[in-house]
Design an enzyme around this catalytic site. Structure first.
Site, PDB file in Angstrom:
ATOM      1  N   ASP A   1      51.358  31.488 -67.729  1.00 44.12           N
ATOM      2  CA  ASP A   1      52.779  31.329 -68.055  1.00 44.12           C
ATOM      3  C   ASP A   1      53.194  32.381 -69.089  1.00 44.12           C
ATOM      4  O   ASP A   1      54.260  32.980 -69.001  1.00 44.12           O
ATOM      5  CB  ASP A   1      53.022  29.914 -68.603  1.00 44.12           C
ATOM      6  CG  ASP A   1      52.471  28.857 -67.654  1.00 44.12           C
ATOM      7  OD1 ASP A   1      52.966  28.773 -66.525  1.00 44.12           O
ATOM      8  OD2 ASP A   1      51.515  28.148 -68.022  1.00 44.12           O
TER       9      ASP A   1
ATOM     10  N   HIS B   1      51.650  22.784 -68.873  1.00 46.07           N
ATOM     11  CA  HIS B   1      51.671  23.776 -67.789  1.00 46.07           C
ATOM     12  C   HIS B   1      52.375  23.129 -66.600  1.00 46.07           C
ATOM     13  O   HIS B   1      51.754  22.624 -65.666  1.00 46.07           O
ATOM     14  CB  HIS B   1      50.261  24.211 -67.384  1.00 46.07           C
ATOM     15  CG  HIS B   1      50.276  25.073 -66.147  1.00 46.07           C
ATOM     16  ND1 HIS B   1      50.834  26.319 -66.117  1.00 46.07           N
ATOM     17  CD2 HIS B   1      49.840  24.829 -64.879  1.00 46.07           C
ATOM     18  CE1 HIS B   1      50.738  26.820 -64.899  1.00 46.07           C
ATOM     19  NE2 HIS B   1      50.142  25.936 -64.129  1.00 46.07           N
TER      20      HIS B   1
HETATM   21  N1  LIG Z   1      46.775  26.516 -64.976  1.00 46.59           N
HETATM   22  C1  LIG Z   1      47.294  27.454 -64.188  1.00 46.59           C
HETATM   23  O1  LIG Z   1      48.028  28.342 -64.657  1.00 46.59           O
HETATM   24  C2  LIG Z   1      47.038  27.475 -62.707  1.00 46.59           C
HETATM   25  C3  LIG Z   1      46.345  26.471 -62.099  1.00 46.59           C
HETATM   26  N2  LIG Z   1      46.108  26.499 -60.745  1.00 46.59           N
HETATM   27  C4  LIG Z   1      45.327  25.403 -60.188  1.00 46.59           C
HETATM   28  O2  LIG Z   1      43.978  25.828 -60.009  1.00 46.59           O
HETATM   29  C5  LIG Z   1      43.342  25.003 -59.041  1.00 46.59           C
HETATM   30  C6  LIG Z   1      42.533  25.831 -58.054  1.00 46.59           C
HETATM   31  O3  LIG Z   1      43.376  26.657 -57.304  1.00 46.59           O
HETATM   32  P1  LIG Z   1      42.826  27.456 -56.020  1.00 46.59           P
HETATM   33  O4  LIG Z   1      41.565  28.156 -56.336  1.00 46.59           O
HETATM   34  O5  LIG Z   1      43.964  28.233 -55.505  1.00 46.59           O
HETATM   35  O6  LIG Z   1      42.530  26.228 -55.061  1.00 46.59           O
HETATM   36  P2  LIG Z   1      41.571  26.201 -53.769  1.00 46.59           P
HETATM   37  O7  LIG Z   1      41.955  24.951 -53.051  1.00 46.59           O
HETATM   38  O8  LIG Z   1      41.569  27.506 -53.071  1.00 46.59           O
HETATM   39  O9  LIG Z   1      40.133  26.013 -54.408  1.00 46.59           O
HETATM   40  C7  LIG Z   1      39.754  24.866 -55.091  1.00 46.59           C
HETATM   41  C8  LIG Z   1      38.254  24.713 -54.894  1.00 46.59           C
HETATM   42  O10 LIG Z   1      37.823  23.629 -55.698  1.00 46.59           O
HETATM   43  C9  LIG Z   1      36.809  22.965 -55.001  1.00 46.59           C
HETATM   44  N3  LIG Z   1      36.614  21.626 -55.561  1.00 46.59           N
HETATM   45  C10 LIG Z   1      37.313  20.496 -55.311  1.00 46.59           C
HETATM   46  N4  LIG Z   1      36.774  19.449 -55.963  1.00 46.59           N
HETATM   47  C11 LIG Z   1      35.734  19.936 -56.657  1.00 46.59           C
HETATM   48  C12 LIG Z   1      34.770  19.343 -57.504  1.00 46.59           C
HETATM   49  N5  LIG Z   1      34.781  18.039 -57.765  1.00 46.59           N
HETATM   50  N6  LIG Z   1      33.826  20.137 -58.048  1.00 46.59           N
HETATM   51  C13 LIG Z   1      33.783  21.449 -57.774  1.00 46.59           C
HETATM   52  N7  LIG Z   1      34.655  22.070 -56.958  1.00 46.59           N
HETATM   53  C14 LIG Z   1      35.617  21.318 -56.410  1.00 46.59           C
HETATM   54  C15 LIG Z   1      37.278  22.981 -53.558  1.00 46.59           C
HETATM   55  O11 LIG Z   1      36.216  22.749 -52.657  1.00 46.59           O
HETATM   56  C16 LIG Z   1      37.864  24.379 -53.450  1.00 46.59           C
HETATM   57  O12 LIG Z   1      36.892  25.311 -53.007  1.00 46.59           O
HETATM   58  C17 LIG Z   1      44.456  24.175 -58.409  1.00 46.59           C
HETATM   59  O13 LIG Z   1      44.469  22.901 -59.040  1.00 46.59           O
HETATM   60  C18 LIG Z   1      45.704  24.936 -58.808  1.00 46.59           C
HETATM   61  O14 LIG Z   1      46.844  24.095 -58.837  1.00 46.59           O
HETATM   62  C19 LIG Z   1      46.532  27.540 -59.973  1.00 46.59           C
HETATM   63  C20 LIG Z   1      47.227  28.571 -60.536  1.00 46.59           C
HETATM   64  C21 LIG Z   1      47.561  28.601 -61.939  1.00 46.59           C
HETATM   65  O1  LIG Z   2      51.259  24.849 -58.847  1.00 43.34           O
HETATM   66  C1  LIG Z   2      50.195  25.464 -58.628  1.00 43.34           C
HETATM   67  O2  LIG Z   2      49.252  25.025 -57.957  1.00 43.34           O
HETATM   68  C2  LIG Z   2      50.027  26.846 -59.192  1.00 43.34           C
HETATM   69  C3  LIG Z   2      50.274  26.931 -60.642  1.00 43.34           C
HETATM   70  O3  LIG Z   2      49.955  26.068 -61.444  1.00 43.34           O
HETATM   71  C4  LIG Z   2      50.935  28.143 -61.123  1.00 43.34           C
HETATM   72  O4  LIG Z   2      51.042  29.104 -60.369  1.00 43.34           O
HETATM   73  O5  LIG Z   2      51.382  28.138 -62.272  1.00 43.34           O
END
Ligand SMILES: NC(=O)C1=CN([C@@H]2O[C@H](COP(=O)(O)OP(=O)(O)OC[C@H]3O[C@@H](n4cnc5c(N)ncnc54)[C@H](O)[C@@H]3O)[C@@H](O)[C@H]2O)C=CC1
Ligand SMILES: O=C([O-])CC(=O)C(=O)O
Length: 329
Positions: free
Chosen positions: A160, A188
């Protein structure tokens, strides 16, 4: 290479953020060019094969700093001896899922991970939670790791912050290098508050330089706060490379320190500063020296900022109450 490798555990290693993150960690961008790392990848059982594929590619990069890769579906194995843990894997919200369902599903992930960190991580463990809802997932994990200092659990709002830097730089036709002290307060989520009133552009107050309250309220704040949704809309998938980049920034600055005179944003356990209830994991302006993030003190908060911070913190308190109601903390 004479130094002992640092154990970096990454959960959700086979996901899209994992794919953008692991290569940068292994290349030395997380901890610096002199620090070898051992990667410990945690995935759910059905995704282990995909994680193995990523590990094969990591091998194929022949990174000089990569001392080894372990893959497991057991948190007690993956967090064993962990010095840094990036909790990326989370349960995304799917169609028809209520907020309570999402919190409950994530509680099922972050509670055992907190317990495992408590039981087997190294004494200097530092945890960054990326998986959403990041602040509350971090709170759940932290509450299940009573032997780890609470300050070692953080949630990511650095993406952010980076988004806010770019939006401000574009508006003023400067570069991001001209911007300083632009922090995110609160959750967030769409209620977050990117704060231009303490930010500086080339040494001058950013809000005064912008001199356009309407732009700040109607354009800047909502653009930053809803950027994640805009990326999903455009890309058909949520931010991955930029999220990985922000995770690198967060841990790098935590471990190596923030620049003199500047501050950054991180979700940290509140000590009651700025009226944020103690114990909530809220984003604040923070600095790091000696490996600890500390909340910047003494910033004057005007009525506009107060109302924004209070609204986002109220949402964090609601999420905490919801997970408390579900028996997750
Ligand atoms: N804080 C932030 O600024 C942001 C947060 N996010 C969040 O990050 C997270 C991951 O995003 P992506 O990689 O795009 O999702 P993705 O769905 O591509 O990957 C998530 C992975 O986590 C694995 N997973 C699920 N449960 C698990 C567990 N208990 N232990 C280990 N691995 C597990 C899944 O198998 C999958 O491979 C989402 O919750 C998303 O909303 C995304 C962008 C920004
Ligand atoms: O909403 C989501 O999964 C992605 C997210 O947190 C972001 O891009 O800030």
């Amino acid at each position: 290479m004479t130094r002992t490798p640092v154990n970096v555990t990454v959960t959700g290693a086979a996901g899209q953020i994992g794919y953008a993150l692991l290569f940068r960690i292994a290349s030395g961008q997380l901890l610096g060019p002199d620090t070898p790392v051992r990667l410990r990848l945690l995935e759910i059982t059905p995704a282990l094969k995909a994680a193995e594929g990523t590990a094969m590619e990591l091998d194929d990069c022949a990174f000089p700093l990569l001392a080894g890769i372990d893959i497991s579906d057991d948190p007690r194995v993956a967090f064993d001896g962990a010095n840094v843990a990036l909790l990326v894997g989370a349960r995304p919200r799917t169609k028809g899922m209520e907020r309570g369902d999402l919190l409950e599903a994530n509680g099922g992930i972050f509670k055992p991970q907190g317990e495992a960190i408590n039981a087997v991580a190294a004494d200097d463990i530092r945890v960054l939670v990326v998986g959403n809802p990041a602040n509350t997932n971090a709170l759940i994990a932290q509450r299940h790791a009573p032997d780890v200092p609470a300050a070692r659990f953080t949630a990511m709002t650095r993406l952010d912050q980076n988004r806010a830097y770019s939006q401000l730089a574009k508006k003023l036709d400067v570069t991001v290098n001209d911007v300083k002290r632009l922090a995110i307060w609160g959750n967030h989520s769409a209620t977050q508050y990117p704060d231009l009133f303490h930010a500086e552009v080339n040494g001058k107050n950013a809000a005064e330089t912008v001199n356009d309250q309407k732009w700040i309220e109607a354009d800047f704040i909502p653009t930053v706060a809803k950027r994640g949704a805009a990326i999903i809309e455009a890309r058909g998938a949520s931010s991955a490379a930029s999220a990985a980049n922000a995770a690198i920034d967060h841990v790098h600055d935590w471990v190596n320190g923030t620049a003199e005179g500047d501050f950054v944003s991180a979700g940290v356990v509140s000590d009651g500063s700025y009226g944020v209830p103690a114990g909530l994991i809220s984003s604040f302006p923070v600095t790091s020296t000696g490996g600890d993030y500390e909340i910047v003190q003494g910033l004057a908060i005007d009525d506009f900022s107060r109302a924004r911070i209070d609204a986002s913190v109220a949402e964090l308190a609601e999420e905490r109450d919801a997970v408390q109601g579900l028996g997750l903390i």
